[in-house]
Design a protein around this motif. Structure first.
Motif, PDB file in Angstrom:
ATOM      1  N   LYS A 197       0.834  -1.210   0.000  1.00  0.00           N
ATOM      2  CA  LYS A 197       0.000   0.000   0.000  1.00  0.00           C
ATOM      3  C   LYS A 197       0.867   1.257   0.000  1.00  0.00           C
ATOM      4  O   LYS A 197       0.558   2.227  -0.702  1.00  0.00           O
ATOM      5  CB  LYS A 197      -0.933  -0.006   1.210  1.00  0.00           C
ATOM      6  CG  LYS A 197      -2.045  -1.026   1.105  1.00  0.00           C
ATOM      7  CD  LYS A 197      -2.936  -1.010   2.329  1.00  0.00           C
ATOM      8  CE  LYS A 197      -4.035  -2.048   2.204  1.00  0.00           C
ATOM      9  NZ  LYS A 197      -4.904  -2.046   3.375  1.00  0.00           N
ATOM     10  N   THR A 198       1.935   1.246   0.787  1.00  0.00           N
ATOM     11  CA  THR A 198       2.839   2.393   0.828  1.00  0.00           C
ATOM     12  C   THR A 198       3.491   2.618  -0.528  1.00  0.00           C
ATOM     13  O   THR A 198       3.580   3.756  -1.010  1.00  0.00           O
ATOM     14  CB  THR A 198       3.918   2.179   1.903  1.00  0.00           C
ATOM     15  OG1 THR A 198       3.275   1.971   3.165  1.00  0.00           O
ATOM     16  CG2 THR A 198       4.860   3.350   2.000  1.00  0.00           C
ATOM     17  N   LEU A 199       3.948   1.540  -1.144  1.00  0.00           N
ATOM     18  CA  LEU A 199       4.559   1.652  -2.467  1.00  0.00           C
ATOM     19  C   LEU A 199       3.561   2.196  -3.487  1.00  0.00           C
ATOM     20  O   LEU A 199       3.919   3.013  -4.340  1.00  0.00           O
ATOM     21  CB  LEU A 199       5.086   0.289  -2.915  1.00  0.00           C
ATOM     22  CG  LEU A 199       5.828   0.242  -4.233  1.00  0.00           C
ATOM     23  CD1 LEU A 199       7.076   1.101  -4.167  1.00  0.00           C
ATOM     24  CD2 LEU A 199       6.187  -1.182  -4.581  1.00  0.00           C
ATOM     25  N   TRP A 200       2.306   1.785  -3.396  1.00  0.00           N
ATOM     26  CA  TRP A 200       1.273   2.285  -4.310  1.00  0.00           C
ATOM     27  C   TRP A 200       1.067   3.783  -4.123  1.00  0.00           C
ATOM     28  O   TRP A 200       0.998   4.543  -5.088  1.00  0.00           O
ATOM     29  CB  TRP A 200      -0.031   1.521  -4.083  1.00  0.00           C
ATOM     30  CG  TRP A 200      -1.183   2.078  -4.860  1.00  0.00           C
ATOM     31  CD1 TRP A 200      -2.199   2.847  -4.391  1.00  0.00           C
ATOM     32  CD2 TRP A 200      -1.415   1.938  -6.263  1.00  0.00           C
ATOM     33  NE1 TRP A 200      -3.051   3.177  -5.396  1.00  0.00           N
ATOM     34  CE2 TRP A 200      -2.596   2.628  -6.568  1.00  0.00           C
ATOM     35  CE3 TRP A 200      -0.744   1.287  -7.291  1.00  0.00           C
ATOM     36  CZ2 TRP A 200      -3.112   2.700  -7.841  1.00  0.00           C
ATOM     37  CZ3 TRP A 200      -1.264   1.348  -8.564  1.00  0.00           C
ATOM     38  CH2 TRP A 200      -2.433   2.057  -8.828  1.00  0.00           C
ATOM     39  N   VAL A 201       0.958   4.232  -2.876  1.00  0.00           N
ATOM     40  CA  VAL A 201       0.727   5.652  -2.605  1.00  0.00           C
ATOM     41  C   VAL A 201       1.912   6.481  -3.086  1.00  0.00           C
ATOM     42  O   VAL A 201       1.734   7.529  -3.731  1.00  0.00           O
ATOM     43  CB  VAL A 201       0.471   5.874  -1.091  1.00  0.00           C
ATOM     44  CG1 VAL A 201       0.538   7.346  -0.727  1.00  0.00           C
ATOM     45  CG2 VAL A 201      -0.870   5.291  -0.691  1.00  0.00           C
ATOM     46  N   VAL A 202       3.119   6.042  -2.799  1.00  0.00           N
ATOM     47  CA  VAL A 202       4.304   6.806  -3.199  1.00  0.00           C
ATOM     48  C   VAL A 202       4.425   6.863  -4.720  1.00  0.00           C
ATOM     49  O   VAL A 202       4.693   7.920  -5.291  1.00  0.00           O
ATOM     50  CB  VAL A 202       5.571   6.195  -2.558  1.00  0.00           C
ATOM     51  CG1 VAL A 202       6.845   6.754  -3.170  1.00  0.00           C
ATOM     52  CG2 VAL A 202       5.564   6.418  -1.057  1.00  0.00           C
ATOM     53  N   SER A 203       4.221   5.743  -5.381  1.00  0.00           N
ATOM     54  CA  SER A 203       4.387   5.732  -6.842  1.00  0.00           C
ATOM     55  C   SER A 203       3.299   6.552  -7.540  1.00  0.00           C
ATOM     56  O   SER A 203       3.598   7.300  -8.480  1.00  0.00           O
ATOM     57  CB  SER A 203       4.400   4.295  -7.367  1.00  0.00           C
ATOM     58  OG  SER A 203       3.175   3.657  -7.104  1.00  0.00           O
ATOM     59  N   THR A 204       2.059   6.447  -7.102  1.00  0.00           N
ATOM     60  CA  THR A 204       1.007   7.249  -7.749  1.00  0.00           C
ATOM     61  C   THR A 204       1.188   8.735  -7.444  1.00  0.00           C
ATOM     62  O   THR A 204       0.940   9.578  -8.307  1.00  0.00           O
ATOM     63  CB  THR A 204      -0.399   6.792  -7.313  1.00  0.00           C
ATOM     64  OG1 THR A 204      -0.481   6.785  -5.886  1.00  0.00           O
ATOM     65  CG2 THR A 204      -0.717   5.413  -7.854  1.00  0.00           C
ATOM     66  N   SER A 205       1.636   9.065  -6.236  1.00  0.00           N
ATOM     67  CA  SER A 205       1.893  10.477  -5.917  1.00  0.00           C
ATOM     68  C   SER A 205       3.017  11.018  -6.777  1.00  0.00           C
ATOM     69  O   SER A 205       2.949  12.154  -7.264  1.00  0.00           O
ATOM     70  CB  SER A 205       2.261  10.635  -4.442  1.00  0.00           C
ATOM     71  OG  SER A 205       1.181  10.240  -3.632  1.00  0.00           O
ATOM     72  N   ALA A 206       4.047  10.219  -6.953  1.00  0.00           N
ATOM     73  CA  ALA A 206       5.160  10.663  -7.793  1.00  0.00           C
ATOM     74  C   ALA A 206       4.705  10.854  -9.232  1.00  0.00           C
ATOM     75  O   ALA A 206       5.114  11.807  -9.899  1.00  0.00           O
ATOM     76  CB  ALA A 206       6.293   9.639  -7.729  1.00  0.00           C
TER      77      ALA A 206
END
Length: 142
Positions: free
Chosen positions: A84-93
């Motif tokens: 979930k953290t990786l998803w949030v960081v990648s979509t935010s980026a």
């Protein structure tokens, strides 16, 4: 009076199986393992391991099982949170970083274009009127 008579049992008298004095005993370990495998040929490794559970006390089995379940749940929750953290960081980026990078590159292109125009204007001024001073604030062409 009673008369006692010894009766010899036939089992003690008959000849027993096994090597005679001139034969040698087979001490090879293969004979032992082949007899073990011949007892239960259809038994799988899983069934043998399940049969060993009776050797371990129930309280120990429960304790080990609860510890394994706890470790498994921690690992699962760690992977879930990490995903979930990786998803949030990648979509935010992607949503914020890509537009910023495009705007930054466009800004750099505009600055370069303005610099090129300024240099072209200076070169034209030098060509048209050699020796005239450059306007204040403007830097001489390099």
């Amino acid at each position: 009076m009673v008369k006692l008579e010894e009766v010899v049992d036939e089992e003690f008298v008959r000849e027993q199986d096994g090597p005679h004095d001139d034969d040698e005993w087979d001490t090879d370990s293969e004979s032992d393992t082949s007899s073990i495998h011949s007892l239960h040929p259809d038994e799988s490794l899983y069934e043998r391991i399940l049969a060993l559970q009776d050797m371990i006390p129930a309280s120990t089995r429960r304790s080990v099982s609860s510890k394994v379940n706890t470790c498994t749940s921690w690992i699962k929750s760690g992977f879930t949170m990490g995903g979930k953290t990786l998803w949030v960081v990648s979509t935010s980026a992607l949503l914020m970083g890509v537009p910023w990078a495009l705007a930054y590159s466009e800004e750099q292109m505009i600055v370069e274009q303005e610099r090129a125009e300024l240099q072209a204007q200076r070169a034209q001024n030098e060509f048209m009127a050699p020796g005239t001073p450059t306007p204040q604030g403007a830097q001489p062409a390099l």
